[in-house]
Design a protein around this motif. Sequence first.
Motif, short mmCIF file in Angstrom:
data_model
loop_
_atom_site.label_atom_id
_atom_site.label_comp_id
_atom_site.label_asym_id
_atom_site.label_seq_id
_atom_site.Cartn_x
_atom_site.Cartn_y
_atom_site.Cartn_z
N LYS A 10 0.82 -1.22 0.00
CA LYS A 10 0.00 0.00 0.00
C LYS A 10 0.85 1.27 0.00
O LYS A 10 0.62 2.16 -0.82
N GLU A 14 0.33 3.30 -3.57
CA GLU A 14 -0.56 4.45 -3.51
C GLU A 14 0.28 5.69 -3.30
O GLU A 14 1.22 5.67 -2.54
N PRO A 15 0.05 6.82 -3.94
CA PRO A 15 -1.06 7.11 -4.83
C PRO A 15 -0.75 6.96 -6.32
O PRO A 15 -1.62 7.15 -7.15
N SER A 17 -0.41 4.49 -8.33
CA SER A 17 -1.09 3.44 -9.10
C SER A 17 -2.56 3.29 -8.75
O SER A 17 -3.15 2.23 -8.99
N ILE A 18 -3.17 4.33 -8.20
CA ILE A 18 -4.59 4.27 -7.83
C ILE A 18 -5.42 3.87 -9.05
O ILE A 18 -5.23 4.39 -10.15
N LYS A 57 -7.84 -3.93 -6.14
CA LYS A 57 -7.71 -2.69 -6.89
C LYS A 57 -6.98 -1.70 -5.99
O LYS A 57 -7.40 -1.46 -4.85
N VAL A 58 -5.90 -1.14 -6.48
CA VAL A 58 -5.09 -0.20 -5.69
C VAL A 58 -5.95 1.00 -5.32
O VAL A 58 -6.61 1.60 -6.16
N GLY A 59 -5.94 1.31 -4.02
CA GLY A 59 -6.72 2.44 -3.52
C GLY A 59 -8.13 2.08 -3.11
O GLY A 59 -8.90 2.93 -2.69
N SER A 60 -8.47 0.81 -3.21
CA SER A 60 -9.81 0.35 -2.86
C SER A 60 -9.68 -0.77 -1.83
O SER A 60 -8.63 -1.40 -1.71
N SER A 61 -10.76 -1.05 -1.14
CA SER A 61 -10.71 -2.13 -0.15
C SER A 61 -10.96 -3.49 -0.79
O SER A 61 -10.76 -4.52 -0.15
#
Length: 81
Positions: A10, A14-15, A17-18, A57-61
Amino acid sequence: GQAIYDETLKPILEPESIGRFVAIDVNSRRYFLGDTSSSALELARKEKPDGVFFLIKVGSSTAFRLTTFYGNGNLGRSHRI
């Protein structure tokens, strides 16, 4: 897989590759980035054909969200998977 993402990847992903997808080999901890879930898993399978992967998904749970629609067109519940 979630622990590997939260603790190690993470802060790296992040950020910058969001919105991209990351497939994480849970045994080797190697990760593979793609613009789609399919492309991330395709890269992962090329390198580790027998790997066990966690996809997010990067930036998502979660990687995906499922939404139920009833026959009358009304929106039902939304589930993150």
